[in-house]
Scaffold this active site. Structure first.
Site, PDB file in Angstrom:
ATOM      1  N   CYS A 215       0.821  -1.211   0.000  1.00 42.92           N
ATOM      2  CA  CYS A 215       0.000   0.000   0.000  1.00 42.92           C
ATOM      3  C   CYS A 215       0.865   1.276   0.000  1.00 42.92           C
ATOM      4  CB  CYS A 215      -0.981  -0.057   1.170  1.00 42.92           C
ATOM      5  SG  CYS A 215      -2.433   0.986   0.987  1.00 42.92           S
ATOM      6  N   HIS A 216       0.829   2.054   1.077  1.00 41.88           N
ATOM      7  CA  HIS A 216       1.613   3.292   1.176  1.00 41.88           C
ATOM      8  C   HIS A 216       3.034   3.064   1.689  1.00 41.88           C
ATOM      9  CE1 HIS A 216      -2.389   5.092   0.859  1.00 41.88           C
ATOM     10  NE2 HIS A 216      -1.790   6.218   0.545  1.00 41.88           N
ATOM     11  N   ALA A 217       3.356   1.833   2.103  1.00 41.35           N
ATOM     12  CA  ALA A 217       4.669   1.532   2.685  1.00 41.35           C
ATOM     13  C   ALA A 217       5.854   1.905   1.789  1.00 41.35           C
ATOM     14  CB  ALA A 217       4.748   0.072   3.093  1.00 41.35           C
ATOM     15  N   PRO A 218       5.745   1.839   0.461  1.00 43.35           N
ATOM     16  CA  PRO A 218       6.899   2.233  -0.358  1.00 43.35           C
ATOM     17  C   PRO A 218       7.362   3.683  -0.164  1.00 43.35           C
ATOM     18  CG  PRO A 218       5.525   0.783  -1.635  1.00 43.35           C
ATOM     19  CD  PRO A 218       4.756   1.107  -0.358  1.00 43.35           C
ATOM     20  N   TRP A 219       6.552   4.518   0.470  1.00 40.31           N
ATOM     21  CA  TRP A 219       7.030   5.871   0.809  1.00 40.31           C
ATOM     22  C   TRP A 219       8.297   5.782   1.651  1.00 40.31           C
ATOM     23  CZ3 TRP A 219       2.034   8.838   2.499  1.00 40.31           C
ATOM     24  CH2 TRP A 219       1.644   9.699   1.476  1.00 40.31           C
TER      25      TRP A 219
END
Length: 180
Positions: A106-110
């Site tokens: 989800c947003h973890a690649p930030w």
């Protein structure tokens, strides 16, 4: 296999923590909740507070070298907080430097962008991260799960909670291959 699940003290998407955690446990691995503070983390179901979970180890007091793999659960606030914490960013970088597998949903690649480890990689994420990932040198794809074998380690990424089943299967396969 000892697997670090890195989260901020607040803002992790609960299902993106609990489903991979349970999948790892069911596969015979040792999941360990690592955070930037001791005590408990506060999980969320989208914007609503959900359960709390006890922190097992604290970044800065533990070593990435004591883990075989890393899972980064999503939630909007979770990776945004982690990417502002130097010790958390360093912890993530160490997995890439040591060639250990990493999984992010989800947003973890930030957090991966901040750790400067996406350049030259192909990955997926929540669609709103597409531009950030491209600007950091990654190729973004809209796929349920993407396994990128680039450099000296494998990175498994996924888009959203609806992809959790495929995400868990993929990271468990990759982690098992790496352990063999």
């Amino acid at each position: 296999m000892r697997i670090a699940f890195l989260t901020a003290p607040e803002g992790v998407e609960q299902v993106e923590l609990t489903d991979p955690w349970q999948a790892a446990k069911n596969a015979g691995h040792d999941p360990v909740l690592v955070s930037t503070q001791s005590g408990e983390i506060q999980a969320f179901n989208h914007l609503d507070k959900a359960d709390t979970f006890p922190v097992d180890e604290v970044v800065g007091e533990t070593s990435a070298d004591s883990f075989d793999a890393l899972v980064l659960p999503g939630g909007v606030a979770n990776p945004d907080f982690l990417r502002t914490d130097e010790k958390a960013v360093s912890f993530i970088q160490t997995f890439f430097e040591r060639g250990r597998p990493v999984a992010a949903i989800c947003h973890a690649p930030w957090s991966l962008v901040e750790a400067d480890v996406v350049r030259g990689r192909v990955l997926t994420s929540w669609p709103s991260l597409r531009t950030d990932l491209r600007n950091a040198g990654a190729t973004w794809v809209d796929e349920q799960v993407k396994i990128c074998d680039h450099g000296n380690n494998k990175l498994v990424t996924s888009r959203k909670p609806d992809d959790l089943k495929a995400f868990c299967e993929a990271f468990l396969d990759v982690f098992s291959e790496e352990a063999a």
